[in-house]
Design a protein around this motif. Sequence first.
Motif, PDB file in Angstrom:
ATOM      1  N   CYS A  13      35.951  40.790  40.021  1.00 44.97           N
ATOM      2  CA  CYS A  13      37.061  40.582  40.963  1.00 44.97           C
ATOM      3  C   CYS A  13      38.390  41.519  40.660  1.00 44.97           C
ATOM      4  O   CYS A  13      38.573  42.088  39.548  1.00 44.97           O
ATOM      5  N   ASP A  73      41.484  41.442  41.274  1.00 50.18           N
ATOM      6  CA  ASP A  73      42.756  41.137  40.581  1.00 50.18           C
ATOM      7  C   ASP A  73      42.751  39.507  40.013  1.00 50.18           C
ATOM      8  O   ASP A  73      41.493  38.820  40.465  1.00 50.18           O
ATOM      9  N   GLY A  74      43.657  38.980  39.331  1.00 53.61           N
ATOM     10  CA  GLY A  74      43.678  37.610  38.743  1.00 53.61           C
ATOM     11  C   GLY A  74      43.657  36.513  39.762  1.00 53.61           C
ATOM     12  O   GLY A  74      42.894  35.532  39.525  1.00 53.61           O
ATOM     13  N   LEU A  80      39.951  36.302  41.075  1.00 49.68           N
ATOM     14  CA  LEU A  80      39.233  35.699  39.881  1.00 49.68           C
ATOM     15  C   LEU A  80      39.371  34.102  40.217  1.00 49.68           C
ATOM     16  O   LEU A  80      38.716  33.377  40.177  1.00 49.68           O
ATOM     17  N   ARG A 108      37.486  40.021  36.051  1.00 43.77           N
ATOM     18  CA  ARG A 108      38.151  41.169  36.860  1.00 43.77           C
ATOM     19  C   ARG A 108      37.271  42.268  36.346  1.00 43.77           C
ATOM     20  O   ARG A 108      36.921  42.634  35.267  1.00 43.77           O
ATOM     21  N   ASP A 111      44.503  44.752  36.756  1.00 40.17           N
ATOM     22  CA  ASP A 111      44.402  44.271  38.315  1.00 40.17           C
ATOM     23  C   ASP A 111      44.316  45.523  39.007  1.00 40.17           C
ATOM     24  O   ASP A 111      44.994  46.565  38.815  1.00 40.17           O
TER      25      ASP A 111
END
Length: 162
Positions: free
Chosen positions: A86, A88-89, A92, A109, A120
């Motif tokens: 992913c 960024d958080g 995610l 991530r 990120d």
Amino acid sequence: MRLLVVCLGNICRSPMAEGLIRARIEASPLRGRVDVDSAGTGDWHVGQPPDRRAISTARRHGIEIGGQRARELVAADGERFDWLLCADGDNLDAVRRRIDPSCHPRAERLLVWAGIAAADVPDPYTGDERAFERVWALLDAAADGVVARLLAESAAAPRRSP
Ligand code: 4NP
């Protein structure tokens, strides 16, 4: 091995990452052994090609991503892919809400998974061409990290001979 890169719109970060990772895989000993796809946690751009700034940034670096089309993440992606990487958080968190909890250990991530110091990939959508170049540099390092990790893991667990 199947990798899915996930961002919000699937028109900027994850299409660039998909193109970069695929190119690096194909230039490595892993050629032909890794499938790479991308998806968005949002549905606004489904069916569209990548953002024109993402396409031009990739072309400046010799990678063509104009044939990609955006799609939305679906729950079945949790089972279909070995890793869901992913941008960024927030993405995610969105992925983990969408897929079965048994698949959560395979969502991470991208930069963390690839061993990059940053966590990120910043969203370049509202930025300018320089924002896209900065994102490209991060994704370029991430693609090298992805290949290095997969090579290390394939050396640690060699495929059985027939
Ligand atoms: P991406 O960038 O997640 O890197 O594809 C974005 C693209 C579109 C939007 C947000 C981020 N949007 O809000 O439409």
